[in-house]
Design a protein around this motif. Structure first.
Motif, PDB file in Angstrom:
ATOM      1  N   LEU A 161      -9.472 -29.546   5.529  1.00 16.17           N
ATOM      2  CA  LEU A 161      -8.738 -30.356   4.553  1.00 16.17           C
ATOM      3  C   LEU A 161      -8.901 -29.779   3.158  1.00 16.17           C
ATOM      4  CD1 LEU A 161      -9.783 -33.805   6.038  1.00 16.17           C
ATOM      5  CD2 LEU A 161      -7.423 -32.946   5.910  1.00 16.17           C
ATOM      6  N   SER A 162     -10.050 -29.166   2.906  1.00 12.39           N
ATOM      7  CA  SER A 162     -10.328 -28.574   1.601  1.00 12.39           C
ATOM      8  C   SER A 162      -9.317 -27.464   1.275  1.00 12.39           C
ATOM      9  CB  SER A 162     -11.760 -28.033   1.607  1.00 12.39           C
ATOM     10  OG  SER A 162     -12.063 -27.423   0.382  1.00 12.39           O
ATOM     11  N   ASP A 163      -8.842 -26.759   2.288  1.00 12.65           N
ATOM     12  CA  ASP A 163      -7.830 -25.713   2.049  1.00 12.65           C
ATOM     13  C   ASP A 163      -6.508 -26.321   1.576  1.00 12.65           C
ATOM     14  OD1 ASP A 163      -9.286 -23.372   2.633  1.00 12.65           O
ATOM     15  OD2 ASP A 163      -9.103 -23.773   4.770  1.00 12.65           O
ATOM     16  N   ILE A 164      -6.184 -27.490   2.082  1.00 15.61           N
ATOM     17  CA  ILE A 164      -4.964 -28.174   1.624  1.00 15.61           C
ATOM     18  C   ILE A 164      -5.159 -28.628   0.173  1.00 15.61           C
ATOM     19  CG2 ILE A 164      -3.443 -30.174   1.973  1.00 15.61           C
ATOM     20  CD1 ILE A 164      -3.104 -28.150   4.209  1.00 15.61           C
ATOM     21  N   HIS A 205     -24.590 -30.290   2.205  1.00 17.36           N
ATOM     22  CA  HIS A 205     -24.418 -29.171   3.126  1.00 17.36           C
ATOM     23  C   HIS A 205     -23.758 -29.624   4.429  1.00 17.36           C
ATOM     24  CE1 HIS A 205     -24.959 -25.409   5.126  1.00 17.36           C
ATOM     25  NE2 HIS A 205     -25.637 -25.987   6.092  1.00 17.36           N
ATOM     26  N   HIS A 206     -24.249 -30.729   4.962  1.00 25.78           N
ATOM     27  CA  HIS A 206     -23.783 -31.139   6.289  1.00 25.78           C
ATOM     28  C   HIS A 206     -22.490 -31.933   6.240  1.00 25.78           C
ATOM     29  CE1 HIS A 206     -27.336 -29.549   8.084  1.00 25.78           C
ATOM     30  NE2 HIS A 206     -28.139 -30.402   7.495  1.00 25.78           N
ATOM     31  N   GLN A 207     -22.221 -32.573   5.107  1.00 22.87           N
ATOM     32  CA  GLN A 207     -21.047 -33.452   5.041  1.00 22.87           C
ATOM     33  C   GLN A 207     -20.314 -33.301   3.711  1.00 22.87           C
ATOM     34  OE1 GLN A 207     -22.173 -37.141   7.211  1.00 22.87           O
ATOM     35  NE2 GLN A 207     -20.626 -38.040   5.900  1.00 22.87           N
ATOM     36  N   PRO A 208     -19.686 -32.124   3.506  1.00 21.16           N
ATOM     37  CA  PRO A 208     -19.009 -31.890   2.221  1.00 21.16           C
ATOM     38  C   PRO A 208     -17.769 -32.771   2.073  1.00 21.16           C
ATOM     39  CG  PRO A 208     -18.508 -30.128   3.763  1.00 21.16           C
ATOM     40  CD  PRO A 208     -19.515 -31.008   4.448  1.00 21.16           C
ATOM     41  N   THR A 209     -17.361 -32.950   0.813  1.00 19.13           N
ATOM     42  CA  THR A 209     -16.201 -33.797   0.517  1.00 19.13           C
ATOM     43  C   THR A 209     -15.036 -32.928   0.052  1.00 19.13           C
ATOM     44  OG1 THR A 209     -17.735 -35.473  -0.269  1.00 19.13           O
ATOM     45  CG2 THR A 209     -15.423 -35.761  -0.899  1.00 19.13           C
ATOM     46  N   PRO A 210     -13.919 -32.940   0.780  1.00 24.86           N
ATOM     47  CA  PRO A 210     -12.764 -32.174   0.291  1.00 24.86           C
ATOM     48  C   PRO A 210     -12.169 -32.878  -0.919  1.00 24.86           C
ATOM     49  CG  PRO A 210     -12.152 -33.414   2.270  1.00 24.86           C
ATOM     50  CD  PRO A 210     -13.620 -33.671   2.029  1.00 24.86           C
ATOM     51  N   ARG A 211     -11.846 -32.113  -1.956  1.00 19.01           N
ATOM     52  CA  ARG A 211     -11.389 -32.713  -3.218  1.00 19.01           C
ATOM     53  C   ARG A 211      -9.876 -32.875  -3.227  1.00 19.01           C
ATOM     54  NH1 ARG A 211     -15.968 -35.104  -4.526  1.00 19.01           N
ATOM     55  NH2 ARG A 211     -17.645 -33.656  -5.086  1.00 19.01           N
ATOM     56  N   LEU A 212      -9.413 -33.706  -2.311  1.00 16.32           N
ATOM     57  CA  LEU A 212      -7.963 -33.848  -2.098  1.00 16.32           C
ATOM     58  C   LEU A 212      -7.260 -34.522  -3.263  1.00 16.32           C
ATOM     59  CD1 LEU A 212      -8.244 -34.733   1.651  1.00 16.32           C
ATOM     60  CD2 LEU A 212      -6.875 -32.846   0.743  1.00 16.32           C
ATOM     61  N   GLY A 254     -22.485 -20.330  -0.554  1.00 19.22           N
ATOM     62  CA  GLY A 254     -21.165 -20.873  -0.234  1.00 19.22           C
ATOM     63  C   GLY A 254     -21.181 -22.351   0.065  1.00 19.22           C
ATOM     64  N   GLU A 255     -20.035 -22.799   0.538  1.00 18.55           N
ATOM     65  CA  GLU A 255     -19.858 -24.131   1.109  1.00 18.55           C
ATOM     66  C   GLU A 255     -20.028 -25.294   0.139  1.00 18.55           C
ATOM     67  OE1 GLU A 255     -20.147 -24.213   5.590  1.00 18.55           O
ATOM     68  OE2 GLU A 255     -22.220 -23.867   4.986  1.00 18.55           O
ATOM     69  N   ASP A 256     -19.675 -25.064  -1.132  1.00 17.96           N
ATOM     70  CA  ASP A 256     -19.637 -26.212  -2.043  1.00 17.96           C
ATOM     71  C   ASP A 256     -18.423 -27.099  -1.740  1.00 17.96           C
ATOM     72  OD1 ASP A 256     -21.863 -25.828  -3.856  1.00 17.96           O
ATOM     73  OD2 ASP A 256     -20.812 -24.029  -4.540  1.00 17.96           O
ATOM     74  N   TYR A 257     -17.327 -26.465  -1.349  1.00 17.21           N
ATOM     75  CA  TYR A 257     -16.041 -27.161  -1.163  1.00 17.21           C
ATOM     76  C   TYR A 257     -15.621 -27.953  -2.399  1.00 17.21           C
ATOM     77  CZ  TYR A 257     -16.500 -25.204   3.327  1.00 17.21           C
ATOM     78  OH  TYR A 257     -16.659 -24.275   4.314  1.00 17.21           O
ATOM     79  N   GLU A 258     -16.046 -27.446  -3.564  1.00 21.28           N
ATOM     80  CA  GLU A 258     -15.483 -27.935  -4.823  1.00 21.28           C
ATOM     81  C   GLU A 258     -14.245 -27.095  -5.128  1.00 21.28           C
ATOM     82  OE1 GLU A 258     -16.370 -30.539  -6.237  1.00 21.28           O
ATOM     83  OE2 GLU A 258     -18.351 -30.912  -5.387  1.00 21.28           O
ATOM     84  N   LEU A 259     -13.439 -27.536  -6.079  1.00 15.15           N
ATOM     85  CA  LEU A 259     -12.274 -26.751  -6.481  1.00 15.15           C
ATOM     86  C   LEU A 259     -12.600 -25.967  -7.747  1.00 15.15           C
ATOM     87  CD1 LEU A 259      -9.305 -29.238  -5.840  1.00 15.15           C
ATOM     88  CD2 LEU A 259     -10.131 -27.366  -4.385  1.00 15.15           C
ATOM     89  N   LEU A 260     -12.210 -24.693  -7.733  1.00 12.28           N
ATOM     90  CA  LEU A 260     -12.293 -23.826  -8.907  1.00 12.28           C
ATOM     91  C   LEU A 260     -10.852 -23.576  -9.340  1.00 12.28           C
ATOM     92  CD1 LEU A 260     -13.764 -21.715 -10.773  1.00 12.28           C
ATOM     93  CD2 LEU A 260     -13.391 -20.056  -8.933  1.00 12.28           C
TER      94      LEU A 260
END
Ligand code: ADP
Ligand code: MG
Length: 341
Positions: free
Chosen positions: A85-88, A200-207, A275-281
């Protein structure tokens, strides 16, 4: 009929599993945009007229991307959906449909399988997206999880890696390095603080952030941080054909990361390259600053300016005293030796 007295995947089989999954999706059965979900040869879904279809796939392999003794299967289910979902989010899109390919050991106990599916479906629900199909096979060497996500976006709102402009400020959401530090500590046999482990285990996608930036036309270039800040910034620089200055003192760090770096300043590299922050840059023109401040308040999500895009080539750490230190735009790379498992 769904088995309730059996205990592992072998006892319910592939079709028992699919029936179980459909049962868990009962509450989503009436969605008007989905003509066919699980149960036929293909799913059939409708898309908003005139929007682009976004599609992305991610693979999670046991002992490469995760270890079953470090994560709960519920968190793994959530993370499998979240990283996709983070890619979207990184394109500015709206997530809609997911497909889930699974290679599963047949001794996987049903409670664990249920926890994985519940996690996956909870993450989908939170994003307003629906699991519409997939494939399930037996695996002889651990779990394989392949997730595809589809989303949509009005064509004129797409935010690419290549859209950066000289003079743009670089912003990052949330905090950096929590996930990488948690992994680093786990690899050393230590127990990370709960807040770090969760990141780490449960990142939040910044939708919501990705969508808002795209809809308002605030971001010129955007990427989600999966391979580490320096590597992912490197992708923006390469595709926008620009250079960047980063101020290491401006990086948004959580209390736990700060505390750790006070003792071990040399671990700053974990934060910059992990890696694996799943924040948006993203990059945005300086005049967007007031609107970004408002957006950060509305979403209750910090947006921090950490540097700027400049003409030319290269990546520098630029300190307020004027000193410039070149750094390599390198982070996690699966095919490089010496990378952590
Ligand atoms: P096929 O033989 O056409 O591949 P399957 O028997 O594998 O169909 O799957 C039956 C239905 O169950 C399909 O609609 C498929 O999309 C769905 N399905 C199978 N595995 C999964 C899964 N892991 N997640 C979601 N749907 C699945
Ligand atoms: Mg199949």
């Amino acid at each position: 009929m769904i088995a309730t007295t059996t205990h592992n995947l072998a006892s319910i089989g592939e079709f028992g599993f699919i029936a179980r999954l459909r049962q868990k999706l009962r509450d989503q059965a009436g969605r008007a945009d989905v003509v066919l979900a699980i149960g036929d040869d293909c799913s059939a879904c409708t898309l908003p007229a005139g929007e682009l279809l976004l599609t992305s796939t991610d693979l999670l392999i046991e002992n490469i991307h995760f270890r079953r003794d470090w994560t709960s299967l519920y968190a793994l289910g959530r993370k499998s959906a979240a990283v996709n979902l983070s890619d979207i989010a990184a394109m500015g899109g709206t997530p809609r449909y997911l497909h889930l390919g699974l290679g599963l050991p047949q001794d996987l106990v049903l409670d664990e399988l249920d926890a994985f599916c519940d996690g996956f479906l909870d993450e989908c629900r939170a994003a307003g997206a629906l699991l519409c199909g997939g494939d399930t096979c037996r695996s002889q060497t651990g779990m394989f999880i392949s997730v595809s996500v589809q989303g949509t976006i009005p064509a004129d709102q797409l935010v690419r890696r290549s859209g950066g402009q000289p003079g743009d400020r670089l912003y990052v959401s949330g905090t950096l390095g929590d996930s990488a530090l948690a992994l680093h500590l786990l690899q050393q046999g230590q127990t990370p603080a709960a807040a770090l482990a969760r990141r780490h285990h449960q990142p939040t996608p910044r939708l919501a952030l990705g969508r808002a930036l795209a809809a308002a036309g605030l971001a010129h270039a955007m990427i989600d941080l999966s391979d580490g800040l320096l590597a992912d910034l490197g992708h923006i620089l390469q595709q926008s054909q620009l250079a960047a200055c980063l101020d290491p003192a401006a990086l948004p760090l959580s209390v736990d990361v700060r505390r750790h770096l006070n003792h071990k300043p040399e671990d700053l590299d974990v934060v910059l390259r992990g890696g694996e922050d799943y924040e948006l840059l993203f990059s945005a023109p300086p005049e967007a600053a007031p609107r970004l401040e408002q957006l950060a308040v509305r979403l209750a999500l910090p947006l921090t300016a950490i540097g700027s895009l400049q003409p030319g080539e290269g990546l520098w750490l630029c300190r307020p005293d004027g000193s410039r230190q070149p750094v390599e735009a390198r982070g996690f790379n699966h095919f490089q030796s010496g990378q952590p498992a």
